[in-house]
Scaffold this motif. Structure first.
Motif, PDB file in Angstrom:
ATOM      1  N   CYS A  90       9.680  56.571 -51.727  1.00 56.23           N
ATOM      2  CA  CYS A  90       9.615  56.495 -50.182  1.00 56.23           C
ATOM      3  C   CYS A  90       8.665  54.919 -49.456  1.00 56.23           C
ATOM      4  O   CYS A  90       7.270  55.095 -50.315  1.00 56.23           O
ATOM      5  N   ARG A  91       8.663  53.847 -48.618  1.00 56.72           N
ATOM      6  CA  ARG A  91       7.564  52.891 -48.772  1.00 56.72           C
ATOM      7  C   ARG A  91       7.470  52.992 -46.954  1.00 56.72           C
ATOM      8  O   ARG A  91       8.695  53.302 -46.121  1.00 56.72           O
ATOM      9  N   GLN A  92       6.419  52.683 -46.670  1.00 57.81           N
ATOM     10  CA  GLN A  92       5.967  52.262 -45.347  1.00 57.81           C
ATOM     11  C   GLN A  92       6.336  50.529 -44.467  1.00 57.81           C
ATOM     12  O   GLN A  92       6.289  50.236 -45.429  1.00 57.81           O
TER      13      GLN A  92
ATOM     14  N   ARG B 123      -5.094  64.007 -46.233  1.00 56.21           N
ATOM     15  CA  ARG B 123      -5.324  62.584 -46.394  1.00 56.21           C
ATOM     16  C   ARG B 123      -4.637  61.603 -45.566  1.00 56.21           C
ATOM     17  O   ARG B 123      -4.469  60.644 -46.326  1.00 56.21           O
ATOM     18  N   ASN B 124      -3.648  62.064 -44.668  1.00 56.44           N
ATOM     19  CA  ASN B 124      -2.819  61.584 -43.426  1.00 56.44           C
ATOM     20  C   ASN B 124      -1.596  60.542 -44.826  1.00 56.44           C
ATOM     21  O   ASN B 124      -2.083  59.145 -44.203  1.00 56.44           O
TER      22      ASN B 124
ATOM     23  N   TYR C  78       7.381  63.003 -49.784  1.00 56.96           N
ATOM     24  CA  TYR C  78       8.953  63.068 -49.519  1.00 56.96           C
ATOM     25  C   TYR C  78       9.406  63.895 -51.022  1.00 56.96           C
ATOM     26  O   TYR C  78       8.293  63.122 -51.988  1.00 56.96           O
ATOM     27  N   LEU C  79      10.041  64.656 -50.733  1.00 57.13           N
ATOM     28  CA  LEU C  79      10.338  65.883 -52.006  1.00 57.13           C
ATOM     29  C   LEU C  79      11.676  66.128 -52.185  1.00 57.13           C
ATOM     30  O   LEU C  79      12.548  66.172 -51.139  1.00 57.13           O
ATOM     31  N   ALA C  80      12.574  65.351 -53.632  1.00 56.80           N
ATOM     32  CA  ALA C  80      13.840  65.217 -53.696  1.00 56.80           C
ATOM     33  C   ALA C  80      14.465  65.919 -54.808  1.00 56.80           C
ATOM     34  O   ALA C  80      13.629  66.374 -56.110  1.00 56.80           O
ATOM     35  N   TYR C  81      15.125  67.136 -54.534  1.00 58.12           N
ATOM     36  CA  TYR C  81      15.677  68.125 -55.346  1.00 58.12           C
ATOM     37  C   TYR C  81      17.212  68.223 -54.669  1.00 58.12           C
ATOM     38  O   TYR C  81      17.845  68.105 -54.003  1.00 58.12           O
ATOM     39  N   SER C  82      17.611  68.941 -55.764  1.00 60.44           N
ATOM     40  CA  SER C  82      19.087  69.661 -55.636  1.00 60.44           C
ATOM     41  C   SER C  82      18.678  71.128 -55.437  1.00 60.44           C
ATOM     42  O   SER C  82      18.334  72.139 -56.111  1.00 60.44           O
ATOM     43  N   ASP C  83      19.912  71.720 -55.372  1.00 62.35           N
ATOM     44  CA  ASP C  83      19.710  72.969 -54.746  1.00 62.35           C
ATOM     45  C   ASP C  83      21.669  73.687 -54.647  1.00 62.35           C
ATOM     46  O   ASP C  83      22.004  72.753 -54.238  1.00 62.35           O
ATOM     47  N   LYS C  84      21.581  74.762 -55.389  1.00 58.10           N
ATOM     48  CA  LYS C  84      22.631  74.894 -55.293  1.00 58.10           C
ATOM     49  C   LYS C  84      23.064  76.846 -54.742  1.00 58.10           C
ATOM     50  O   LYS C  84      21.568  77.455 -54.657  1.00 58.10           O
TER      51      LYS C  84
ATOM     52  N   SER D 101       7.170  61.207 -53.726  1.00 57.74           N
ATOM     53  CA  SER D 101       7.069  60.146 -53.129  1.00 57.74           C
ATOM     54  C   SER D 101       5.936  60.014 -52.532  1.00 57.74           C
ATOM     55  O   SER D 101       6.131  61.197 -51.349  1.00 57.74           O
ATOM     56  N   SER D 102       4.999  59.935 -52.268  1.00 61.21           N
ATOM     57  CA  SER D 102       3.602  59.369 -51.328  1.00 61.21           C
ATOM     58  C   SER D 102       4.033  58.254 -50.219  1.00 61.21           C
ATOM     59  O   SER D 102       4.339  57.429 -50.992  1.00 61.21           O
ATOM     60  N   VAL D 103       3.960  58.693 -48.910  1.00 59.42           N
ATOM     61  CA  VAL D 103       3.832  56.926 -48.366  1.00 59.42           C
ATOM     62  C   VAL D 103       2.344  57.526 -47.101  1.00 59.42           C
ATOM     63  O   VAL D 103       2.428  58.503 -46.163  1.00 59.42           O
ATOM     64  N   PRO D 104       1.325  56.492 -47.903  1.00 53.99           N
ATOM     65  CA  PRO D 104      -0.152  56.540 -47.247  1.00 53.99           C
ATOM     66  C   PRO D 104       0.338  55.506 -45.910  1.00 53.99           C
ATOM     67  O   PRO D 104       0.962  54.792 -45.752  1.00 53.99           O
TER      68      PRO D 104
END
Length: 155
Positions: free
Chosen positions: A83-85, A125-126, A130-136, A147-150
């Motif tokens: 992810c990006r700004q 930290r401003n 974003y966390l991507a995962y799968s679930d069942k 992914s981190s977006v400052p």
């Protein structure tokens, strides 16, 4: 029993109504299948629905073959996210965000398996995380990507 199924379906549809939808950017074939679609890696993009100025790209495996061609295959529980700004972010909206909000959700099987992206705001930290995962329904997977977006001024 019917009420429980109806309630569960309503909850799933309600969640989907508030998440971003992805736009497929492209794909690459990983395995040729004589019958049906090839196995591939798909790259998709979506914008954070609550934070204009942030875009994410996610890659995931997609099962081919005959089951994949008709939508009956269960895709692997692996994904990568970046992810990006990409524009100005309104800082006044960040304090209103709830940690763990689902910003993207996509089905990986006919009914019970989903790929999700949830957002967290690290106020100290401003940074948006974003966390991507799968679930069942019964058992999820510990495989995940982050992914981190400052948050920065955008001129």
């Amino acid at each position: 029993m019917k009420k429980q199924i109806l309630l569960a379906a309503t909850m799933v549809l309600g969640t989907l109504a508030f998440t971003a939808s992805a736009e497929e950017i492209g794909d690459v074939t990983t395995t040729f299948k004589l019958l049906g679609a090839n196995h591939k890696i798909v790259v998709e993009a979506f914008d954070d629905p609550d934070v204009p100025g942030v875009a994410c790209h996610i890659s995931r495996a997609k099962t081919g073959g005959m089951k994949g061609a008709v939508g009956l295959a269960e895709d692997p529980t692996e994904a990568s996210i970046a992810c990006r700004q990409i524009g100005a972010i309104d800082p006044s909206k960040l304090d209103k965000l709830k940690n763990g909000d689902v910003v993207f959700k996509e089905s990986l099987s006919l009914v019970f398996k989903t790929l999700q992206v949830v957002r967290f705001y690290d106020k100290k930290r401003n940074v948006l995380v974003y966390l991507a995962y799968s679930d069942k329904v019964i058992e999820g997977s510990p495989k995940n990507s982050i992914s981190s977006v400052p948050v920065m001024k955008w001129d």
